[in-house]
Design a protein around this motif. Structure first.
Motif, mmCIF file in Angstrom:
data_model
loop_
_atom_site.group_PDB
_atom_site.id
_atom_site.type_symbol
_atom_site.label_atom_id
_atom_site.label_comp_id
_atom_site.label_asym_id
_atom_site.label_seq_id
_atom_site.Cartn_x
_atom_site.Cartn_y
_atom_site.Cartn_z
ATOM 1 N N ASP A 285 0.749 -1.141 0.042
ATOM 2 C CA ASP A 285 0.344 0.036 -0.003
ATOM 3 C C ASP A 285 1.269 0.913 -0.146
ATOM 4 O OD1 ASP A 285 -1.999 -1.699 -0.256
ATOM 5 O OD2 ASP A 285 -2.157 -1.464 2.508
ATOM 6 N N SER A 329 -5.576 10.271 10.509
ATOM 7 C CA SER A 329 -5.091 8.936 10.037
ATOM 8 C C SER A 329 -6.578 8.188 11.705
ATOM 9 C CB SER A 329 -4.442 8.247 10.399
ATOM 10 O OG SER A 329 -3.625 8.616 12.022
ATOM 11 N N SER A 339 -7.462 -2.026 6.867
ATOM 12 C CA SER A 339 -8.188 -0.584 5.497
ATOM 13 C C SER A 339 -7.648 0.232 5.499
ATOM 14 C CB SER A 339 -9.510 -0.396 6.076
ATOM 15 O OG SER A 339 -10.356 0.247 5.701
ATOM 16 N N SER A 341 -8.243 2.464 4.393
ATOM 17 C CA SER A 341 -8.982 3.912 4.461
ATOM 18 C C SER A 341 -8.944 4.918 5.620
ATOM 19 C CB SER A 341 -10.736 3.964 4.409
ATOM 20 O OG SER A 341 -10.872 2.783 5.539
ATOM 21 N N CYS A 342 -8.154 4.063 6.524
ATOM 22 C CA CYS A 342 -7.706 4.548 8.189
ATOM 23 C C CYS A 342 -6.125 4.764 8.249
ATOM 24 C CB CYS A 342 -7.818 3.233 8.971
ATOM 25 S SG CYS A 342 -9.383 2.411 9.503
ATOM 26 N N TYR A 343 -5.047 4.900 6.493
ATOM 27 C CA TYR A 343 -4.234 5.785 6.702
ATOM 28 C C TYR A 343 -4.714 6.936 6.747
ATOM 29 C CZ TYR A 343 -2.863 0.913 4.823
ATOM 30 O OH TYR A 343 -2.624 -0.418 4.590
#
Length: 532
Positions: A285, A329, A339, A341-343
């Protein structure tokens, strides 16, 4: 397991107010001597030795004092709760509450009547403080920061245990205001939320070495990374993953349950394989920075390092909220559910060193979090400085006689005046003008004169100047505790050119807490205390 000793019966204390006079007088004398910009220091230590605390702050005094009387336990707990929320005006709240209890209990009036009238008087005070006619407030103009600087200077100079000279006070005042401005959102919002200022302790350095920097500093035990960092980037940004769960590879605690393990299956290796799978996903990622609140397994840390991913562990709980703000974050709470989307993201990541400490510096795209590197000469003065920096009708509606109302109102007003009189520590007089209602401090050694305007130049807070047409009144509380100690005579300092201010929200809440706590104490008829 059976008890080794027989259970003791609970202690029943009837009418606790009848035995509180002496300890209450002792407490109020201690607090009054610390109050105001010229307040005296207190040295607190256990009778058996141990840690010594030198302070004039309510949070430290009440935290180190051991009180046994149930009434004082209620009072100190209430004040400490106020200080934990507002970090200011603790002495004001405590002195006012003590004075109210002391004055109200001397009245030969039913406690229910006193409570009802004091609530009415409190509402009159709060209504006035919230009105446009209030002369106690000073508006803050963010295009001119002098008012904010005055507020910070007032707080710093009222804490002599910080051992600050004028140059150091001015330096810290600018830094604290600058740190506050960093936390104000750059983009206007419907409901703007202030960011965070994280205090970084550095002891044994000069106060003038203190500084404030945008972004977040996370301390690392040693320099683990080369300078400059070789950080993996995506679109000129550093992708960040924040974990609030342990990544050490330790097995979970089944508590009272059971775990079934198949033959030749190692739970430790299974846990490590899962951690490495998480590492592979982070690399795929294109995450450049991994921050873990707890511990990261050495094998996972090495794997991330080999793939140019910076791994910081043992960040601690205190930085998790500002870390989420600075990166955007969402903390990841499980290694089994990851996920993208948490970054979050950062503008840059750097290594920084200050004194003997080493940090990872997280630089955000928009500054809403800053780090205040706070220095002082030793641990005692630094602890004091840290606490300091954290720190802002008629009787027709009441069923009572006019005489009762007058007596209770007088006791209420004399309690407020008692707090104001606590500002004087050198034997001088305190006056109030009949136009503004401000306090004016008369240096000791001057005889009483009819025209005080010739002697006084500025009021206690420095807002109003003396004029010929002002009329004066001495502040002399009707009920006052005799001092338990004599303070040394010191020459009065020249009135400063700066205003002396308090945080309005802290003072407003302190007034409410003091009156409500006094009413609660007056309503106590008995106390049941567990002796086990």
């Amino acid at each position: 397991m059976s008890r080794l000793e027989a259970k003791k019966p609970s202690l029943f204390i009837s009418e606790p107010l009848t035995t509180v006079s002496q300890p209450l007088s002792l407490l109020i004398a201690i607090l009054k001597s610390c109050y105001g910009p010229a307040g005296r220091l207190k040295q607190l230590h256990n009778g058996l030795g141990g840690y010594v605390c030198l302070t004039s702050q309510s949070s430290a005094i009440l935290g180190h004092l051991s009180v046994s009387h149930p009434v004082l336990k209620v009072l100190t707990a209430s004040v400490q709760n106020h200080v934990s929320r507002f970090s200011d005006c603790g002495l004001f709240t405590a002195i006012l509450c003590c004075s109210l209890v002391e004055n109200f209990k001397n009245l030969n009036i039913a406690s229910c009547t006193v409570i009802k009238i004091s609530k009415h008087l409190l509402s009159l005070c709060t209504d006035y403080l919230k009105s446009e006619a209030c002369g106690c407030r000073v508006s803050v103009d963010f295009s001119d920061l002098e008012t904010l600087l005055c507020l910070v200077r007032s707080i710093l100079t009222s804490k002599p245990a910080c051992m600050l000279n004028k140059t150091e006070v001015d330096h810290l005042a600018v830094l604290i205001v600058k740190a506050f401005m960093y936390t104000v959102p750059c983009h206007p919002e419907t409901k703007p939320v202030l960011g965070k200022c994280v205090t970084v302790p550095v002891k044994g350095k000069r106060v003038l070495d203190s500084t404030v920097i945008p972004g977040l500093l996370i301390e690392t035990p040693e320099i683990q990374f080369a300078k400059p960092f070789s950080v993996k980037r995506t679109s000129d940004a550093v992708k960040v993953a924040v974990f609030c769960v342990s990544m050490s590879g330790d097995l979970f605690d089944p508590e009272e349950g059971t775990v079934t393990v198949h033959h030749r299956i190692s739970l430790e290796m299974s846990e490590l394989d899962q951690l490495l799978n998480v590492g592979k996903q982070l690399v795929n990622d294109e995450v450049g920075l991994v921050v873990c609140q707890k511990v990261i397994h050495p094998s996972l840390k090495q794997y991330l390092k080999d793939n140019h991913v910076i791994a910081v562990d043992r960040a601690g709980l205190s930085v998790m909220e500002p870390l989420s703000q600075v990166t955007g974050s969402k903390p990841i709470a499980s290694i089994y559910s990851l996920s993208p989307s948490c970054y979050g993201s950062l503008k840059d990541v750097r290594a920084e060193s200050f004194a003997s400490k080493h940090f990872v510096h997280l630089i955000p795209n928009d500054t809403v979090v800053c780090s205040l590197i706070l220095c002082n000469r030793n641990e005692t003065t630094w602890d004091e400085l840290k606490t300091c920096c954290l720190s802002t009708s008629s009787s027709r509606d009441v069923e009572c006689s006019q005489t009762q109302y007058q007596l209770i109102a007088d006791a209420f007003c004399h309690s407020l005046e008692s707090v104001a009189c606590s500002l004087s520590h050198d034997g001088g007089e305190i006056l109030t003008d009949m136009a503004y209602g401000h306090c004016w401090l008369v240096p000791s050694g001057f005889p009483s004169v009819s025209n005080w305007s010739d002697l006084l130049s500025k009021c206690g807070c420095g807002i109003n100047s003396s004029t010929k047409d002002l009329s004066w009144r001495h502040l002399q509380p009707l009920f006052s505790s005799s001092p338990i100690e004599s303070c040394p005579k010191e020459p009065s300092e020249k009135v400063t050119d700066f205003m002396t201010l308090d945080c309005f929200a802290a003072k407003y809440n302190g007034l409410q807490v003091a009156v409500e706590t006094a009413n609660l104490i007056l309503d106590l008829s008995c106390v049941i205390e567990d002796q086990n």
